[in-house]
Design a protein around this motif. Structure first.
Motif, PDB file in Angstrom:
ATOM      1  N   UNK B 863       0.661  -1.259   0.155  1.00  0.00           N
ATOM      2  CA  UNK B 863      -0.037   0.072  -0.056  1.00  0.00           C
ATOM      3  C   UNK B 863       0.918   1.452  -0.212  1.00  0.00           C
ATOM      4  N   UNK B 864       1.811   1.347   0.983  1.00  0.00           N
ATOM      5  CA  UNK B 864       2.741   2.531   0.805  1.00  0.00           C
ATOM      6  C   UNK B 864       3.768   2.182  -0.003  1.00  0.00           C
ATOM      7  N   UNK B 865       3.879   0.875  -0.218  1.00  0.00           N
ATOM      8  CA  UNK B 865       5.052   0.542  -1.175  1.00  0.00           C
ATOM      9  C   UNK B 865       4.337  -0.270  -2.541  1.00  0.00           C
ATOM     10  N   UNK B 866       5.002  -0.022  -3.610  1.00  0.00           N
ATOM     11  CA  UNK B 866       4.641  -0.817  -4.867  1.00  0.00           C
ATOM     12  C   UNK B 866       5.900  -1.552  -5.810  1.00  0.00           C
ATOM     13  N   UNK B 867       6.870  -1.817  -4.968  1.00  0.00           N
ATOM     14  CA  UNK B 867       8.044  -2.630  -5.515  1.00  0.00           C
ATOM     15  C   UNK B 867       8.975  -1.429  -6.240  1.00  0.00           C
ATOM     16  N   UNK B 868       8.745  -0.335  -5.857  1.00  0.00           N
ATOM     17  CA  UNK B 868       9.766   0.516  -6.519  1.00  0.00           C
ATOM     18  C   UNK B 868      10.301   1.630  -5.376  1.00  0.00           C
ATOM     19  N   UNK B 869       9.924   1.180  -4.015  1.00  0.00           N
ATOM     20  CA  UNK B 869      10.457   1.893  -2.701  1.00  0.00           C
ATOM     21  C   UNK B 869      11.440   1.348  -1.876  1.00  0.00           C
ATOM     22  N   UNK B 870      12.516   2.195  -1.487  1.00  0.00           N
ATOM     23  CA  UNK B 870      13.492   1.685  -0.823  1.00  0.00           C
ATOM     24  C   UNK B 870      13.229   1.929   0.801  1.00  0.00           C
ATOM     25  N   UNK B 871      14.015   1.249   1.544  1.00  0.00           N
ATOM     26  CA  UNK B 871      13.923   1.697   3.043  1.00  0.00           C
ATOM     27  C   UNK B 871      13.886   3.074   3.380  1.00  0.00           C
ATOM     28  N   UNK B 872      14.870   3.878   2.501  1.00  0.00           N
ATOM     29  CA  UNK B 872      15.141   5.232   2.924  1.00  0.00           C
ATOM     30  C   UNK B 872      14.038   6.186   2.500  1.00  0.00           C
ATOM     31  N   UNK B 873      13.245   5.695   1.382  1.00  0.00           N
ATOM     32  CA  UNK B 873      12.019   6.405   1.097  1.00  0.00           C
ATOM     33  C   UNK B 873      11.092   6.375   2.349  1.00  0.00           C
ATOM     34  N   UNK B 874      11.021   5.428   2.773  1.00  0.00           N
ATOM     35  CA  UNK B 874       9.775   5.059   3.798  1.00  0.00           C
ATOM     36  C   UNK B 874      10.513   5.570   5.163  1.00  0.00           C
ATOM     37  N   UNK B 875      11.583   6.077   5.363  1.00  0.00           N
ATOM     38  CA  UNK B 875      12.135   6.665   6.545  1.00  0.00           C
ATOM     39  C   UNK B 875      12.424   5.532   7.449  1.00  0.00           C
ATOM     40  N   UNK B 876      13.048   4.454   6.867  1.00  0.00           N
ATOM     41  CA  UNK B 876      13.299   3.088   7.676  1.00  0.00           C
ATOM     42  C   UNK B 876      14.777   2.648   7.750  1.00  0.00           C
ATOM     43  N   UNK B 877      15.529   3.868   7.728  1.00  0.00           N
ATOM     44  CA  UNK B 877      16.945   3.435   7.556  1.00  0.00           C
ATOM     45  C   UNK B 877      17.295   2.946   8.934  1.00  0.00           C
ATOM     46  N   UNK B 878      16.609   3.408  10.067  1.00  0.00           N
ATOM     47  CA  UNK B 878      16.787   2.594  11.268  1.00  0.00           C
ATOM     48  C   UNK B 878      16.519   1.173  11.379  1.00  0.00           C
ATOM     49  N   UNK B 879      16.019   0.769  10.465  1.00  0.00           N
ATOM     50  CA  UNK B 879      15.870  -0.529  10.031  1.00  0.00           C
ATOM     51  C   UNK B 879      17.076  -1.494   9.644  1.00  0.00           C
ATOM     52  N   UNK B 880      17.970  -0.749   9.338  1.00  0.00           N
ATOM     53  CA  UNK B 880      19.137  -1.224   8.462  1.00  0.00           C
ATOM     54  C   UNK B 880      20.251  -1.306   9.429  1.00  0.00           C
ATOM     55  N   UNK B 881      20.747  -2.499   9.502  1.00  0.00           N
ATOM     56  CA  UNK B 881      22.059  -2.908  10.222  1.00  0.00           C
ATOM     57  C   UNK B 881      23.131  -2.106   9.266  1.00  0.00           C
ATOM     58  N   UNK B 882      23.528  -1.072   9.945  1.00  0.00           N
ATOM     59  CA  UNK B 882      24.558  -0.481   9.159  1.00  0.00           C
ATOM     60  C   UNK B 882      26.110  -1.031   9.197  1.00  0.00           C
ATOM     61  N   UNK B 883      26.213  -2.067  10.245  1.00  0.00           N
ATOM     62  CA  UNK B 883      27.557  -2.507  10.188  1.00  0.00           C
ATOM     63  C   UNK B 883      27.470  -3.812   9.603  1.00  0.00           C
ATOM     64  N   UNK B 884      26.437  -4.343   9.104  1.00  0.00           N
ATOM     65  CA  UNK B 884      26.416  -5.493   8.462  1.00  0.00           C
ATOM     66  C   UNK B 884      27.292  -5.296   6.772  1.00  0.00           C
ATOM     67  N   UNK B 885      28.221  -6.468   6.569  1.00  0.00           N
ATOM     68  CA  UNK B 885      28.907  -6.419   5.263  1.00  0.00           C
ATOM     69  C   UNK B 885      27.832  -6.467   4.468  1.00  0.00           C
ATOM     70  N   UNK B 886      26.828  -7.186   4.538  1.00  0.00           N
ATOM     71  CA  UNK B 886      25.968  -7.616   3.221  1.00  0.00           C
ATOM     72  C   UNK B 886      24.631  -8.031   3.817  1.00  0.00           C
ATOM     73  N   UNK B 887      23.606  -7.831   2.880  1.00  0.00           N
ATOM     74  CA  UNK B 887      22.216  -8.447   3.148  1.00  0.00           C
ATOM     75  C   UNK B 887      21.605  -8.321   1.748  1.00  0.00           C
ATOM     76  N   UNK B 888      20.572  -9.093   1.501  1.00  0.00           N
ATOM     77  CA  UNK B 888      19.991  -9.193   0.239  1.00  0.00           C
ATOM     78  C   UNK B 888      19.458  -7.732  -0.127  1.00  0.00           C
ATOM     79  N   UNK B 889      19.835  -7.169  -1.102  1.00  0.00           N
ATOM     80  CA  UNK B 889      19.413  -5.747  -1.397  1.00  0.00           C
ATOM     81  C   UNK B 889      20.285  -4.578  -1.213  1.00  0.00           C
ATOM     82  N   UNK B 890      21.347  -5.096  -0.359  1.00  0.00           N
ATOM     83  CA  UNK B 890      22.168  -3.865   0.192  1.00  0.00           C
ATOM     84  C   UNK B 890      22.894  -3.247  -0.761  1.00  0.00           C
ATOM     85  N   UNK B 891      23.441  -3.881  -1.964  1.00  0.00           N
ATOM     86  CA  UNK B 891      24.410  -3.657  -2.909  1.00  0.00           C
ATOM     87  C   UNK B 891      23.393  -2.669  -3.930  1.00  0.00           C
ATOM     88  N   UNK B 892      22.300  -2.842  -4.218  1.00  0.00           N
ATOM     89  CA  UNK B 892      21.412  -2.350  -4.932  1.00  0.00           C
ATOM     90  C   UNK B 892      21.087  -0.793  -4.446  1.00  0.00           C
TER      91      UNK B 892
END
Lengths: 100, 997, 416
Positions: B863-892
């Protein structure tokens, strides 16, 4: 409806499977070191051959395992299936076997 | 009712069992064993239909499923069925049939005016005109053309019949039960092979049923058939006999589709029986014994009622005991028509002349005809006919002369030769080869485990058909791994071999540009249409077909394709194979939509998933919505409440006291194993390693492209065990995604994944009184705020039932989610409900859930997302493990377009006029009245009236939205713009105090 | 000879003996200014607009089979422009505008019939998505309106709007200017008009290789009729794009899937419009000939076989029978398959490529027919000017690198 030989369960109808795209496209070990172009190629660019295609299927309504499959995209004949993780088969060899 | 048109012999029709039926309202009599066509012919009715374009009067010309002309509607009301072929409609008492495509009546059809306009209505005429002015096509010309086109009508009522389907496996599937098919079935069945024999006709035997004089092993052909069928029936354990069953499609890996017509031939079918049954057969080996189609001759006015195929007439005489006319002229280029002439003569038809196009005809059959005193002329062409609703004379000419002789008659029999039925072979992707000598396409190299036998293989004699059949059956059984069988032979007598054939248009002395010599009867395609097409540059047979529509009628060119091809080849000066052959597509003959759809209708169209409380909710008057396969309670209206009022009340009650909500449909996946946390680190953006046992975290899942794919609360049950929740619709997709990475990218991780969605019922209790409501029911868990803080999970019991108790909230209030084994779902719900009522709490549905979460600025994926929305778009950067070297989608996430400053970001919107509720999906612009073509800044994703805010509010994604706080933007609507103010997306309890009470 | 009622009547007097060939059958020249690979609607249209709008007359269209024989001649002919993203709206609306005048422009009746395309909403989520489309389209001046179930039934009387359906119809988005056209006529009309302007359409001429000079730029194509020189190649090969682009060592973000369609036997008119349901996977219209034209999504796996599985067809028809329960007794006359090339974001690529002189128009997936005139028009611009038209500027291959996808499919993701 294809008849697909799951390497773990044997011949099963296509309805039990889910197609999962081209096989042997490994995720880069360290994605952060890839260029945008290399990353795009991993994500999106496919060989899409007319002829032998090595592809992934998942026996989702059976053993639930992903496996690889060599199929001729012109005749839809399946030449070989093998568990995920095994190396790419020699396609020329497969064609020779199928011919016999 | 006269029986004068019945022959002396009754054939296979039972004259002791008369049946009554109507055609266009008139009552006729026939007998058991008749088809509608044979019964009408017996009553002297040849005129059975009108053609598609010119509305020419047409009679039946075949005795089988390849009939192009005699198309009728059968039945009435909801069972009205159009476009049935009269030779395929089995007669029953009370059958009601109607003609089609004629108004006001079949014998006087106004549409026949098209026949006089035919000089204009040539192939492709509509491409050349009706172009001016532009709108006239849609408004004027097209409606007229549409009304004129089409054949029968569809019933306006839903079909009351039901249909079924079966999957079957066999060693040998034999298609066709003529001499080749029956012998194949016999020889295969005798080896013990599991055999399925199908035939489109009601009776097995094929052409043998029309044989008068042939004997097989000394028995009359019909008796041999009877014994063969009896032998097969006796093998009921291994042999399946399917009459009235059309093998319509040959798919990859020897998978064939068959449709069995179960009840259409019955006057009063058992309502328990399906009308049609779809058989989906996987055969180890296939024998195709589909026979051949007799070809019409293409001569001027070759379409009048009373003109029919010679062997069809023979079938009507021999098999149905009908004399299709009194005086016949036979026009042929093949010996088989002589047999028809002899048999019709025996039935009492006077044979005026056999005009053979060939220079010589000295085979045994022509000799026999001459010996029987029939006038035979060779080197003679049929060049026309006269008559209106029935032919009254044949015109014939000696080849090379201009003279034309008119021979009075009421029946013209024609035979241009035989076309092997290679449809199924071709569908199996075998390669056809052109046999130059006999001018036919025959099966070449096989692509699948099949072989052809008999006439469909190009075999011309009965002896060869038997030989083919027995050999094919043995070969098929052996290749299917059955025992080796013994070779069988039969002794034939009383049959004379027939050869010959002619392709293309019969030469005639008339102006070829003016006469109508039909190639495709139903679509009114003439020889001159095909020549016009080639003249206009249609050099591929596919172009010819599409330009003229030849072969595109409901018989799909079974009678016409070879003649069309030959005429095109001649016009182009090319050999036939160089012009090509159109593709044979399934179905072989049309099959009902009902048979294809079969059981999949109504509630069986898709599985219905219901939660354990469904019946309870239903009893409370809940309105449900479809989410994926689930039925979810949408809202619980009280008497007199509409949705709006109910939702406002539910929202208010939850915020004031509490509400109870069934959250069971959310996907649940158990992630277990020593590497569970590491696996979670890869699949979700969040860090998991340090999450304590007994605590929960909001998990955000991206696809590899960096876009939000799913979310849900995850609880750590043990060091090596996570209880993951997903969106309702996303559950299967998420599990597949997890399995994919686990099995193929990270197989070294020791993790097991199990879907537990259906193991647990989940009751969410939300609101300030939530703890008080569940407290009396809980055993062994301290649920105080101190002992069990927000976002934690505990194991214990509720009402004595084991539970995973989550403290979490999707409403912004104090909340618990009680997970219990699904079998206890309803009981626990009712226990909680009893407590809840003490606090005047309510049951609430998905709509209230949506409103409450939106007041808190919580997103809904999809509803808020449509397959083109990133965590940052949603103000959800806090949900990202910044220290993690990798997770699915991180590189993109670092791709150039995903870090642009003008990306659309989640914001809140408040309308300047507080009671205006924005429409979800409405666009957002900088100015109020944007000109057409203005780019939107974003759109409204969620919009509601809020009870607690006392006004409307909305969530939206807006370009660079977080930098626009306080800005006024506009939502342009058809009746004017709505001014909105951009706000923070959290509208209620911004600091989250209510979560921690 | 112009196509007109007058000429038709005149020719009738001489039994239509004097109609000329609609296009020439030339042998290939040694070299052309531009070569289009693929004589489908998009390819022939590209040649037409190159000749008409850009003055390039020395061009050839190479076709390995017969012109119009690929997806152009196999599709279900739906035309609409009510897409979600502005880039798509621009492209498809450009196309609809060209459709509106195409018969006159080509002097060939392509039977563009704006009978309305109605897209059904079965869930609350569908309503949100379609209303978003309606609003987005209105902002761009594209017609698309929201209908209640009752209004939807009024527009298409045989539609089942019973609330007891498994997935009841909750509303519909209707684009009245959407509709259908006659697919073969589009290919033939462009071919005739292009040929008349000097474009060489060479059928039965398969491209076997693409030759490049040391700088990497294209210099011509190897074909079954020999080498043909050119400095500009436009690849418009639909399902075979990956194969052709492979000849220039360009790997594409494409996969080719079977797409099936079917028709019923002809019946008198019952279906006044096009109805589509993405949620239960089926769509239907009725042709001028009276056949119900029915389609659905692709088969699950990549294939060049031009056939598909029976289970796809049965599922399509069960959906159709749910929506239109009175058609259950009608019969399937013909079922066929095409090969559609699908991109990761389900939007086409109309773009220059990393190879100098090589241009590609592909990735139309299941929806290419509707775009034929617009796509051809802007692709011709791209080839002639060596830069994209503003309308197709976003449809690059590069977007898969930058992440600027035009994802029409994603918006249909399933909600809570």
């Amino acid at each position: 409806m294809l008849l697909i030989p799951c390497p773990h369960c044997g011949n099963r109808p296509e309805l039990e499977f889910r197609y999962a795209g081209e096989a042997h496209i490994a995720r880069p070990a360290d994605p952060s070191t890839t260029s945008d172009q290399e990353w795009a190629e991993y994500l999106y660019f496919r060989s899409n051959p007319k002829g032998l295609h090595i592809e992934r299927w998942r026996h989702v309504s059976g053993c639930a395992r992903f496996f690889n499959c060599v199929r001729d995209t012109v005749s839809d004949k399946i030449l070989k299936t093998y568990p995920a993780g095994q190396p790419k088969p020699d396609l020329a060899e497969l064609v020779k076997e199928a011919g016999q | 009712m006269s029986l004068t048109l019945r022959a002396k012999r009754s054939g296979r029709v039972d004259r002791t069992k008369p049946l009554s039926f109507t055609f266009d309202g008139k009552t006729y009599r026939g007998f058991e064993g008749d088809t509608l066509a044979s019964a009408l012919l017996a009553n002297g009715v040849h005129l059975m239909g009108r053609s598609f374009k010119y509305h020419r009067p047409r009679g039946v010309i075949t005795a089988g499923s390849d009939e192009p002309n005699a198309l009728v509607s059968v039945g009435s009301g909801a069972r009205h069925t159009p476009n049935l072929r009269a030779p395929q409609v089995e007669l029953y008492d009370g059958l009601v049939a109607k003609s089609q495509n004629a108004w006001p009546s079949l014998s006087f059809d106004v549409g026949a005016i098209n026949n006089f306009l035919s000089p204009l209505f040539v192939a492709g005429f509509y491409y050349k005109t009706f172009m001016w002015p532009n709108v006239a096509w849609k408004k004027l010309y097209e409606p007229i053309i549409r009304r004129a086109a089409g054949l029968g009508t569809a019933s306006s009522e839903p079909d009351p019949d039901h249909y079924s389907t079966r999957f079957a496996h066999c060693d040998v599937l034999v298609v066709g039960s003529g001499p080749a098919g029956l012998s194949a079935a016999l020889s295969a069945a005798r080896t013990g092979a599991r055999v399925i024999l199908c035939d489109e006709q009601a009776e097995f035997g094929g052409s043998l049923l029309s044989e008068l004089h042939a004997t097989v092993d000394g028995k009359p052909a019909a008796q041999w058939v009877e014994e063969a069928v009896a032998e097969l029936k006796a093998l009921a354990g291994t042999v399946t006999l399917l009459p009235r069953t059309q093998a319509f499609g040959y798919f990859a890996q020897n998978f064939l589709g068959l449709v069995e017509r179960v009840t259409d031939h019955l006057a009063t079918p058992d309502p328990k029986l399906p009308r049609d049954r779809l058989w989906q057969v996987r055969a180890k080996e296939v024998v195709i014994a589909a026979g051949a189609h007799e070809r019409p001759m293409v001569f001027p006015d070759n379409d009048r009622p009373g003109i029919m195929l010679a062997d069809a007439a023979r079938t009507y005489a021999n098999r149905y005991g009908v004399r299709p006319g009194g005086r016949a002229v036979v026009a042929t280029a093949h010996d088989s028509a002589y047999q028809a002439a002899l048999d019709l003569k025996a039935a009492g038809v006077s044979i005026e002349l056999i005009a053979d196009l060939r220079k010589e005809a000295n085979g045994p059959l022509p000799m026999a005809a001459r010996a029987a005193g029939i006038r035979v002329e060779t080197g003679m062409a049929i060049t026309g006919s006269t008559g209106r609703l029935r032919v009254n004379a044949a015109l014939v000419s000696k080849l090379g002369t201009d003279g034309e002789e008119a021979i009075p008659c009421d029946l013209i029999l024609m035979c241009g030769g035989w076309t092997p039925s290679v449809h199924l072979f071709s569908q199996s992707r075998g390669k056809l080869v052109f046999d130059d000598a006999r001018q036919v396409f025959i099966p070449g190299e096989s692509a699948q485990a099949e072989r052809s036998a008999g006439a469909c293989k190009g075999s011309e004699t009965l002896a060869q058909a038997f030989e083919d059949g027995f050999a094919a059956g043995l070969d098929a059984a052996a290749k299917a791994g059955c025992a080796q069988g013994k070779a069988t032979q039969v002794k034939l007598a009383g049959v004379l071999d027939a050869h010959g054939g002619f392709l293309g248009a019969v030469p005639h002395p008339h102006d070829a540009g003016r006469v109508k010599a039909f190639v495709d009867y139903q679509n009114d395609v003439t020889a001159k249409d095909i020549k016009l097409a080639t003249r206009e540059g249609m050099r591929s047979i596919e172009h010819v077909k599409r330009y003229t529509t030849t072969g595109m009628a409901t018989d799909q060119g079974k009678l016409s394709n070879m003649n069309a091809l030959a005429i095109a080849a001649e016009a182009l000066g090319k050999p036939i194979p160089a012009v090509g052959l159109t593709t044979f597509r399934q179905p072989y003959t049309p099959i009902s939509f009902g048979a294809m759809a079969n059981h999949s209708r109504g509630d069986l169209f898709d599985p219905v998933r219901k939660t354990a409380t469904h019946a309870w909710a239903e009893a409370q008057g809940a309105v449900f919505e479809d989410v994926g396969l689930w039925k979810r309670a949408w809202y619980f209206p009280h008497a007199g409440e509409d949705m709006h009022a109910a939702v406002l009340r539910e929202c208010k009650t939850v915020r004031d006291s509490a509400g109870v909500f069934d959250a069971s449909t959310l996907g649940k996946i158990e992630v277990v194993g020593p590497d569970a946390a590491e696996f979670m680190n890869i699949l979700y953006t969040n860090p998991w390693s340090k999450l304590e046992v007994g605590r929960c975290r909001y998990g955000l899942m991206l696809n590899e492209a960096g876009f939000v794919m799913d979310d849900g609360v995850v609880g750590r049950i043990a060091e090596d065990r996570f209880h993951v929740t997903t969106t309702t619709g996303g559950a299967p997709r998420v599990l597949n995604h997890m399995e994919d990475y686990l099995q193929t990218e990270f197989p070294n991780l020791k993790v097991a994944l199990t879907s537990t969605t259906e193991q647990y019922s989940v009751v969410a209790v939300q609101g300030p009184n939530a703890r008080k409501i569940i407290a009396p029911l809980i055993d062994g868990i301290d649920i105080s705020n101190e002992a069990m803080p927000h976002m934690s999970v505990r194991l214990g019991k509720i009402c004595g039932v084991p539970t995973r108790l989550f403290r979490m909230s999707f409403t912004g209030e104090l909340g618990f989610e009680v997970n219990v084994p699904a079998d206890y779902g309803q009981a626990i719900w009712e226990a909680i409900w009893a407590e809840a009522q003490k606090y005047e709490a309510c049951a609430y549905g998905t709509e209230t859930m949506h409103v409450l979460r939106a007041e808190k600025g919580y997103i809904i994926v999809g509803q808020e997302t449509d397959g083109t929305v990133t965590p940052n778009d949603l103000g959800l950067d806090w949900a990202i493990g910044k220290a993690k070297p990798d997770f699915v989608g991180k590189r993109s996430l670092t791709r150039p377009d995903l870090v642009k400053a003008d990306r659309k970001q989640l914001v809140g919107l408040l309308t300047v006029e507080p009671q205006t509720v924005l429409e979800e999906g409405a666009q957002i612009t900088l100015i109020g009245n944007p000109p057409a073509g203005t780019s939107a800044l974003g759109h409204v994703t969620s919009s509601y009236q809020s009870a607690v805010l006392g006004r409307s509010f909305a969530l939206a994604i807006v370009s660079a939205g977080r930098a626009r706080m306080g800005e006024t933007l506009y939502v342009p609507m058809p009746d004017g713009p709505i001014a909105v103010t951009v706000t923070d997306p959290v509208f209620y309890d911004k600091e989250g105090a209510k979560l921690h009470v | 000879m112009r196509f007109s009622f007058l000429n038709l009547a005149k020719q009738a007097l001489s039994a239509h003996r004097h109609w000329p060939e609609q296009w020439r059958f030339p042998e290939p020249k040694a070299a052309y200014d531009a070569i289009i690979i693929g004589a489908g609607g998009h390819g022939l249209g590209t040649a037409y607009y190159l000749a008409k709008e850009h003055g390039l007359r020395n061009i050839a269209v190479l076709e390995k089979g017969w012109l119009g024989g690929g997806n152009t001649g196999r599709n279900t002919t739906i035309i609409r422009s009510n897409y979600l993203w502005e880039e798509s709206q621009g492209l498809y609306e450009h196309s609809v505008k060209l459709w509106e005048n195409l018969s006159s422009e080509l002097n060939y009746n392509v039977m563009y019939s704006p009978r309305g395309v109605m897209m059904l909403a079965h869930t609350v989520h569908d309503i949100q998505v379609f209303k978003r489309h309606v609003h987005a389209n209105r902002l761009q001046g594209i017609d698309n309106e929201w209908l209640t179930p009752e209004e939807a039934k009024e527009f298409c009387p045989i539609l089942n709007i019973s609330p007891n359906m498994r997935y009841p119809i909750l509303g519909a988005a209707l684009q009245r200017r959407g509709g259908t056209a006659r697919h073969d006529a589009v290919a033939w009309g462009y071919a005739r008009a292009a040929s008349a302007m000097g474009v060489d359409i060479i059928q039965n001429c398969e491209v076997k290789g693409i030759r490049r000079d040391p700088s990497g730029a294209v210099t011509g194509v190897e074909t079954t009729k020999g080498f043909i020189g050119t400095k500009k190649i436009g690849v418009v090969a639909a399902g075979h794009t990956s194969v052709v682009m492979g000849m220039a060592d360009v790997r594409m973000p494409l996969e080719s899937y079977p797409l099936q369609a079917l028709v019923s036997e002809p019946i008198k008119p019952i279906m006044p419009c096009v109805v589509m349901s993405n949620t239960i996977h089926a769509y239907m219209s009725q042709s001028d000939k009276g056949e119900l034209v029915i389609g659905a999504g692709t088969d699950a796996y990549t294939s060049y076989s031009q056939t598909g599985g029976l289970h796809i067809t049965t599922h399509t028809l069960d959906a159709i029978c749910e929506l239109f329960p009175n058609v259950r007794r009608l019969r399937m006359l013909r079922n066929w398959g095409g090969i559609v090339d699908v991109t990761p974001d389900r939007s086409p690529i109309l773009s220059k490529t990393p190879v100098k002189g090589l241009y590609v128009n592909c990735g139309w997936g299941t929806g290419g027919f509707k775009a034929t005139p617009g796509s051809a028009n802007v692709f011709a611009h791209t080839i002639a000017k060596d830069e994209p038209h503003p309308i197709n500027a976003a449809f690059t291959i590069d977007r898969f690198k930058t992440g600027r996808l035009i994802d029409e499919a994603a918006a249909a993701a399933v909600a809570h």
